[in-house]
Design a protein around this motif. Structure first.
Motif, PDB file in Angstrom:
ATOM      1  N   MET A   1       4.966 -15.827  10.795  1.00 23.16           N
ATOM      2  CA  MET A   1       3.672 -15.878  11.471  1.00 23.16           C
ATOM      3  C   MET A   1       2.596 -16.237  10.450  1.00 23.16           C
ATOM      4  O   MET A   1       2.688 -15.837   9.291  1.00 23.16           O
ATOM      5  N   PRO A   2       1.569 -16.967  10.856  1.00 25.43           N
ATOM      6  CA  PRO A   2       0.520 -17.391   9.918  1.00 25.43           C
ATOM      7  C   PRO A   2      -0.469 -16.286   9.542  1.00 25.43           C
ATOM      8  O   PRO A   2      -1.380 -16.528   8.771  1.00 25.43           O
ATOM      9  N   ILE A   3      -0.267 -15.098  10.041  1.00 22.82           N
ATOM     10  CA  ILE A   3      -1.238 -14.011   9.835  1.00 22.82           C
ATOM     11  C   ILE A   3      -1.175 -13.440   8.421  1.00 22.82           C
ATOM     12  O   ILE A   3      -2.178 -13.038   7.862  1.00 22.82           O
ATOM     13  N   GLY A   4       0.001 -13.413   7.830  1.00 24.97           N
ATOM     14  CA  GLY A   4       0.145 -12.872   6.482  1.00 24.97           C
ATOM     15  C   GLY A   4       0.222 -11.353   6.473  1.00 24.97           C
ATOM     16  O   GLY A   4       0.305 -10.700   7.500  1.00 24.97           O
ATOM     17  N   VAL A   5       0.193 -10.812   5.289  1.00 22.86           N
ATOM     18  CA  VAL A   5       0.299  -9.368   5.094  1.00 22.86           C
ATOM     19  C   VAL A   5      -1.031  -8.707   5.450  1.00 22.86           C
ATOM     20  O   VAL A   5      -2.096  -9.195   5.083  1.00 22.86           O
ATOM     21  N   GLN A   6      -0.930  -7.599   6.142  1.00 27.72           N
ATOM     22  CA  GLN A   6      -2.107  -6.808   6.500  1.00 27.72           C
ATOM     23  C   GLN A   6      -2.026  -5.472   5.775  1.00 27.72           C
ATOM     24  O   GLN A   6      -0.932  -4.969   5.535  1.00 27.72           O
ATOM     25  N   LEU A   7      -3.171  -4.912   5.469  1.00 25.97           N
ATOM     26  CA  LEU A   7      -3.245  -3.572   4.911  1.00 25.97           C
ATOM     27  C   LEU A   7      -3.766  -2.670   6.020  1.00 25.97           C
ATOM     28  O   LEU A   7      -4.804  -2.963   6.622  1.00 25.97           O
ATOM     29  N   GLU A   8      -3.011  -1.595   6.316  1.00 32.22           N
ATOM     30  CA  GLU A   8      -3.366  -0.721   7.433  1.00 32.22           C
ATOM     31  C   GLU A   8      -3.613   0.705   6.958  1.00 32.22           C
ATOM     32  O   GLU A   8      -2.812   1.264   6.199  1.00 32.22           O
ATOM     33  N   PHE A   9      -4.709   1.264   7.419  1.00 32.83           N
ATOM     34  CA  PHE A   9      -5.061   2.664   7.161  1.00 32.83           C
ATOM     35  C   PHE A   9      -5.015   3.381   8.494  1.00 32.83           C
ATOM     36  O   PHE A   9      -5.833   3.107   9.376  1.00 32.83           O
ATOM     37  N   LEU A  10      -4.058   4.285   8.677  1.00 33.00           N
ATOM     38  CA  LEU A  10      -3.916   5.033   9.914  1.00 33.00           C
ATOM     39  C   LEU A  10      -4.383   6.462   9.674  1.00 33.00           C
ATOM     40  O   LEU A  10      -3.914   7.120   8.733  1.00 33.00           O
ATOM     41  N   ASN A  11      -5.305   6.927  10.511  1.00 36.57           N
ATOM     42  CA  ASN A  11      -5.782   8.307  10.425  1.00 36.57           C
ATOM     43  C   ASN A  11      -5.450   9.028  11.720  1.00 36.57           C
ATOM     44  O   ASN A  11      -5.797   8.558  12.803  1.00 36.57           O
ATOM     45  N   PHE A  12      -4.768  10.162  11.572  1.00 34.15           N
ATOM     46  CA  PHE A  12      -4.365  10.998  12.695  1.00 34.15           C
ATOM     47  C   PHE A  12      -5.283  12.220  12.692  1.00 34.15           C
ATOM     48  O   PHE A  12      -5.299  12.979  11.731  1.00 34.15           O
ATOM     49  N   GLU A  13      -6.044  12.380  13.756  1.00 30.03           N
ATOM     50  CA  GLU A  13      -7.058  13.431  13.809  1.00 30.03           C
ATOM     51  C   GLU A  13      -6.770  14.406  14.944  1.00 30.03           C
ATOM     52  O   GLU A  13      -6.585  14.005  16.092  1.00 30.03           O
ATOM     53  N   LYS A  14      -6.758  15.692  14.612  1.00 35.59           N
ATOM     54  CA  LYS A  14      -6.595  16.736  15.624  1.00 35.59           C
ATOM     55  C   LYS A  14      -7.945  16.944  16.300  1.00 35.59           C
ATOM     56  O   LYS A  14      -8.940  17.224  15.639  1.00 35.59           O
TER      57      LYS A  14
END
Length: 154
Positions: free
Chosen positions: A94-107
């Motif tokens: 895919m032409p999108i390339g590598v993504q950096l993801e920050f996932l935050n799980f909040e109670k």
């Protein structure tokens, strides 16, 4: 159908934010992202590899009639149980390339939680390629499936 997973992509930026409120405890939403059995169910994909640890990695693959339709992989850089995950994500071919993801799980309460994901792309152009895909629709379907699979049955 209302799209409960919201995507905020401000013009001129190379990032976007995804938010979703779940009627699930934060521990279950976290497990949905970190346990292979759950990931395969709500994402509808085969989990080839899932090493949930700092500097672990993962590979997901979706096939149809024996042909690989989608393959994604990445590295899990940071993992704080029930709170945070930092990872890379790349869809092969895919032409999108590598993504950096920050996932935050909040109670939010004992049975409600909020997931916030910040995705950073290499450029605005790469983000635009992602947004051309049925990204919002697919993410909403997947998150709705996650909710359905994990919600307590009375």
């Amino acid at each position: 159908m209302e799209q409960k997973t919201k995507i905020n992509a401000l013009e001129g930026k190379q990032e976007l934010f995804i938010t979703r409120d779940f009627d699930l405890p934060v521990e279950l939403v976290y497990k949905a992202y970190t346990e292979a059995a759950f990931v395969s169910q709500w994402m509808g994909t085969k989990v080839i590899k899932l090493e949930n640890r700092n500097h672990g990695s993962y590979v997901f693959e979706t096939s149809h009639e024996g042909k690989v339709m989608f393959k994604a992989n990445g590295t899990i850089h940071k993992l704080i149980p029930n709170q945070e995950m930092v990872r890379t994500f790349e869809m092969e071919n895919m032409p999108i390339g590598v993504q950096l993801e920050f996932l935050n799980f909040e109670k939010v309460t004992e049975d409600k939680s909020k997931l916030t994901i910040q995705i950073i792309y290499k450029s605005e152009k790469h983000r635009a390629e992602q947004l051309k895909l049925p990204f919002a629709y697919g993410l909403n379907m997947a998150h709705s499936k996650l909710q359905e699979i994990l919600e307590p049955k009375i």
